[in-house]
Every structure is written in structure tokens, then in C-alpha cells.
Design an enzyme around this catalytic site. Structure first.
Site, PDB file in Angstrom:
ATOM      1  CG  HIS A  16      10.264  35.593  13.144  1.00 15.35           C
ATOM      2  ND1 HIS A  16       9.026  35.017  13.407  1.00 15.35           N
ATOM      3  CD2 HIS A  16      10.434  36.544  14.101  1.00 15.35           C
ATOM      4  CE1 HIS A  16       8.501  35.587  14.476  1.00 15.35           C
ATOM      5  NE2 HIS A  16       9.347  36.515  14.919  1.00 15.35           N
ATOM      6  CG  HIS A  18       9.246  41.830  14.780  1.00 15.30           C
ATOM      7  ND1 HIS A  18       7.866  41.870  14.854  1.00 15.30           N
ATOM      8  CD2 HIS A  18       9.607  40.580  15.194  1.00 15.30           C
ATOM      9  CE1 HIS A  18       7.419  40.702  15.289  1.00 15.30           C
ATOM     10  NE2 HIS A  18       8.456  39.896  15.506  1.00 15.30           N
TER      11      HIS A  18
END
Length: 360
Positions: A16, A18
Site C-alpha cells: 500500500h 501511492h
């Protein structure tokens, strides 16, 4: 928070993070100068002063940070390919051997996207072009730094009209680095009111595209329930607030649902109370839940994976064994095809001294 050396210096898996929250500040300055885009500061120190922060802000204040630097990167072919390449380099330095990086193709485009983000003028870079460029950068990074990198394409909760294209791009580039679809953004915008996301996820299920959803980060447990029941999520991004619904939590423990947790992020976005010793992760750890440790947006949080691992040791009594368990769970819950997943697990077992000799 100081950047400590990792308390766990064996190979890691990250699920996880970005892309647009992991850009090198030097790269932002370079493209801002090249494209004559005004930033609030022209030195590294100035830029970081405006972009990074160390004390909790609201999610809205956190999201405002992207407005500062994204105009320097979005809509530029060279910039997009470069941030993907440099991302892999960054992860190699953190000891990551497999990473799934997520981003919204629409947020980096300036053509065939409505509205055009970050106040850009219309150009000729479509969301499809963006995915191609990121794929190129990731693949070149893989070769150069010996890290396996895959990507996840994000739908945005406030932009349901983008979601149909996101799932089509997932299908088009399936296994050409793209392994899954995600839904990110303001959790108060549910899928009942925004059916575009539900339709995209139904198409993902039908087409064999893997699914993760940001849910229960700041929102209540019912958002997690919706992610699982309506969107058929296979993993949950964050999911901290699941423990407020003991029935749902127990059900997800039994299902072995994977939670992509981000300790330092959860502190800085105000998703969890500031006392790490009572963080939901401590409950996950106690209950042997299936979860991974991740950075989320290291540029804005001024962090590396080492920061999250250090928090786990300092405040959550993590042992070497728990770090191994967490990374093995991350590998088992990753979105690689079965054969590649087995190879990844074998690499971890070897590095962790867990391979049982089959010799007689």
C-alpha cells in the site's frame, strides 16, 4: 520522526503505497523549473517545508498537499516515466523485493479527462498514455534495481465517471505491471450514491481483475462492510476502524481478510488516536490477523518503510518473528499470479531461514 535504520533488515514486501505520494522532491523541483511551474519554494528545504509535515492534520489538509506539487509532474511524459523508475530505486534502498504501487491515471493526465486535474491546460496525455509510461518506468526500474514492481489503478470516490475507464485500463494492461483496481478518496461518499464504482468493480470481478478498497481508514466499519459485500474487495486499505464492529472484525479474521496498514500515515492523517500502544495494529497483532506494514505517502510524511517498522518495535512490541509473519502474509495476499507468488514466498522463506531441506 528520525529515519532510523530498519529494525528488520531482511527482504520486505510492500502493498500500500501511492506513486504520487512517493515522488523525490528533487524531481519535483527539476520539472517545475523545466516547465516553468511556480512552487511555494525553489529550494529543497522550502519545498519540503510546504509539502511534508510531522504532526497530525485532517485528511482534507493532508490531501491539499498534493495541490502544491502535482502540477509540476502531471501531464509530462518524461516526468511520469521518471517518477515510476525512481520509485523502484527508492524501494530497493528500503530492502523491498516486491512492491505494488497505486495511482490514479486520470490525476496524471491532461487529455480525455474531465475535469482536467490540477488546473492544467488541455494537452495530449490521456489516462491510457499515463499507464503506458508508468509501466515503462516500473519495468526499467525492475531491471536496474532487481525489485519486482507491479501497479494498482485507483478509482477516486468523488469521480465515479472515471471508474469505467479505470477498470478497462486494468483489463488492457493486466499483467503488464497492472495487477488490481483500487478505490481511494473521501470515504463519506458511498457506493450507493455513486454507482459508477460499483459497476466498475462488477466488471473487475467478471474480468478476473483483483480488487482492493480504501475503507475504514477514517470512516466507520460500515464502509468496510460495503467494500466487501458490494465491491467484493479481496484486501482492505487501512481498515483500522473494523475493530469498532466486533462481529464484522471476527468475520474478517475468520475469512483471513488482508489489511494494508500504514502506522505513521494513520497518525499523521488523524485516522487513529496518537497513542501507538493502543493502535488497532496492536489488536491485529494479538489476534494474528492478516496484515502488512506500508508507507502510504512517504514524500508527504517525510518517511521511509524504516519509520513504520521502527514504530512497530518501539510502541507495539514487534519481534523479528512478527515482521517475518507480516511480510509472508503480504506475499501470500499480493496480487501476483500463483506461480510468481510461490516464487516470491520461496525467496522470503530462504532469506528468513525457513526453507526445510528436502534432502534425505
Amino acid at each position: 520522526m528520525e529515519k532510523n535504520a530498519s529494525p528488520f533488515n531482511k527482504p520486505k514486501v510492500e502493498l500500500h503505497v501511492h506513486l504520487d505520494g512517493s515522488i523525490k522532491p528533487e524531481t519535483i523541483l527539476y520539472f517545475a523549473k523545466k516547465r516553468q511551474i511556480k512552487l511555494p519554494g525553489n529550494t529543497l528545504e522550502d519545498l519540503l517545508h510546504h509539502v511534508c509535515y510531522k504532526e497530525p492534520l485532517s485528511l482534507t489538509e493532508f490531501l491539499a498537499k498534493f495541490n502544491i506539487y502535482m502540477p509540476a509532474i502531471a501531464g509530462d511524459r518524461e516526468a511520469i516515466k521518471r517518477i515510476a523508475y525512481e520509485f523502484v530505486e527508492m524501494k530497493a534502498k528500503e530492502g523491498v523485493i516486491y512492491v505494488e504501487v497505486r495511482y490514479s491515471p486520470h490525476f496524471l493526465a491532461n487529455c480525455k479527462v474531465d475535469p482536467i486535474p490540477w488546473g492544467q491546460k488541455e494537452g495530449d496525455l490521456t489516462p491510457d498514455n499515463v499507464v503506458e509510461l508508468v509501466n515503462q518506468g516500473l519495468r526499467e526500474g525492475e531491471k536496474a534495481f532487481n525489485v519486482k514492481a507491479r501497479s494498482i489503478l485507483c478509482c477516486m470516490r468523488h469521480m465515479p465517471n472515471w471508474s469505467a475507464e479505470v477498470v478497462e485500463l486494468c483489463k488492457k494492461y493486466k499483467n503488464n505491471t497492472v495487477v488490481a483496481i483500487d478505490l481511494a478518496g473521501d470515504e463519506s461518499l458511498n457506493c450507493e450514491a455513486y454507482p459508477g464504482h460499483r459497476k466498475a468493480y462488477e466488471e473487475a470481478v467478471k474480468s478476473g481483475v483483483h480488487r482492493t478498497v480504501h475503507a475504514g481508514e477514517v470512516g466507520p466499519p460500515c464502509i468496510i462492510k460495503e467494500a466487501i459485500d458490494v465491491l467484493k474487495a479481496e484486501r482492505i486499505g487501512h481498515g483500522y476502524h473494523v475493530i469498532e464492529d466486533p462481529v464484522l472484525y471476527k468475520e474478517l479474521l475468520e475469512k483471513d481478510m488482508h489489511f494494508e496498514v500504514c502506522p505513521w500515515s494513520s497518525y499523521l492523517t488523524g485516522a487513529c488516536p496518537p497513542d501507538f500502544t493502543t493502535h488497532p495494529i496492536t489488536q491485529f497483532k494479538k489476534d494474528k490477523a492478516n496484515y502488512s506494514l506500508n508507507t502510504d505517502d512517504p514524500l508527504i510524511f517525510g518517511s521511509t518503510l524504516d519509520v513504520d517498522y521502527s514504530i512497530a518495535v518501539k510502541h507495539m512490541a514487534f519481534t523479528e518473528e512478527e515482521f517475518k509473519r507480516v511480510n509472508i502474509n503480504a506475499a501470500k495476499s499480493c496480487f501476483l499470479p500463483e506461480k510468481e507468488k510461490k516464487e516470491l514466498l520461496h525467496k522470503l522463506y530462504e532469506a528468513y531461514g525457513m526453507v526445510i531441506s528436502t534432502a534425505l
